[in-house]
Design a protein around this motif. Sequence first.
Motif, mmCIF file in Angstrom:
data_model
loop_
_atom_site.group_PDB
_atom_site.id
_atom_site.type_symbol
_atom_site.label_atom_id
_atom_site.label_comp_id
_atom_site.label_asym_id
_atom_site.label_seq_id
_atom_site.Cartn_x
_atom_site.Cartn_y
_atom_site.Cartn_z
ATOM 1 N N LYS A 1 1.828 7.602 -6.538
ATOM 2 C CA LYS A 1 0.803 8.605 -6.837
ATOM 3 C C LYS A 1 1.213 10.018 -6.427
ATOM 4 N N ARG A 2 2.299 10.134 -5.692
ATOM 5 C CA ARG A 2 2.737 11.461 -5.269
ATOM 6 C C ARG A 2 3.146 12.288 -6.478
ATOM 7 N N ARG B 1 0.829 -1.211 0.000
ATOM 8 C CA ARG B 1 0.000 0.000 0.000
ATOM 9 C C ARG B 1 0.863 1.261 0.000
ATOM 10 N N LYS B 2 2.010 1.199 0.694
ATOM 11 C CA LYS B 2 2.910 2.342 0.731
ATOM 12 C C LYS B 2 3.513 2.610 -0.639
ATOM 13 N N GLY C 1 7.638 10.900 -5.600
ATOM 14 C CA GLY C 1 6.853 10.129 -6.568
ATOM 15 C C GLY C 1 7.644 9.874 -7.836
ATOM 16 N N LYS D 1 1.078 4.562 -2.682
ATOM 17 C CA LYS D 1 1.045 5.962 -2.255
ATOM 18 C C LYS D 1 2.225 6.738 -2.813
ATOM 19 N N VAL D 2 3.394 6.121 -2.810
ATOM 20 C CA VAL D 2 4.591 6.796 -3.331
ATOM 21 C C VAL D 2 4.437 7.071 -4.820
#
Length: 78
Positions: free
Chosen positions: A9-10, A2-3, A15, A6-7
Amino acid sequence: MRKKIKVRKRRDEIGTIGKAFDELIGYMQGMGLAAAAIAENDLTTHVIPRSDKDELGNSFANDRPPARCGGAYQRERQ
């Protein structure tokens, strides 16, 4: 996992670096598969270098050490 999502999508430098690492990992996995095939004398493996500066890709695409060495390569491997 999940992390990682998130990275990716930054929209900042983190990102960008995460996406670059994803591309690098994919590239290295592909080259690993090509190297394994060539090591098994599968000379049908076709590698397309990503650029003129892609030394590993160009080496696989142009050199084909098993083909150049012929029987000597096979004798060494046995």
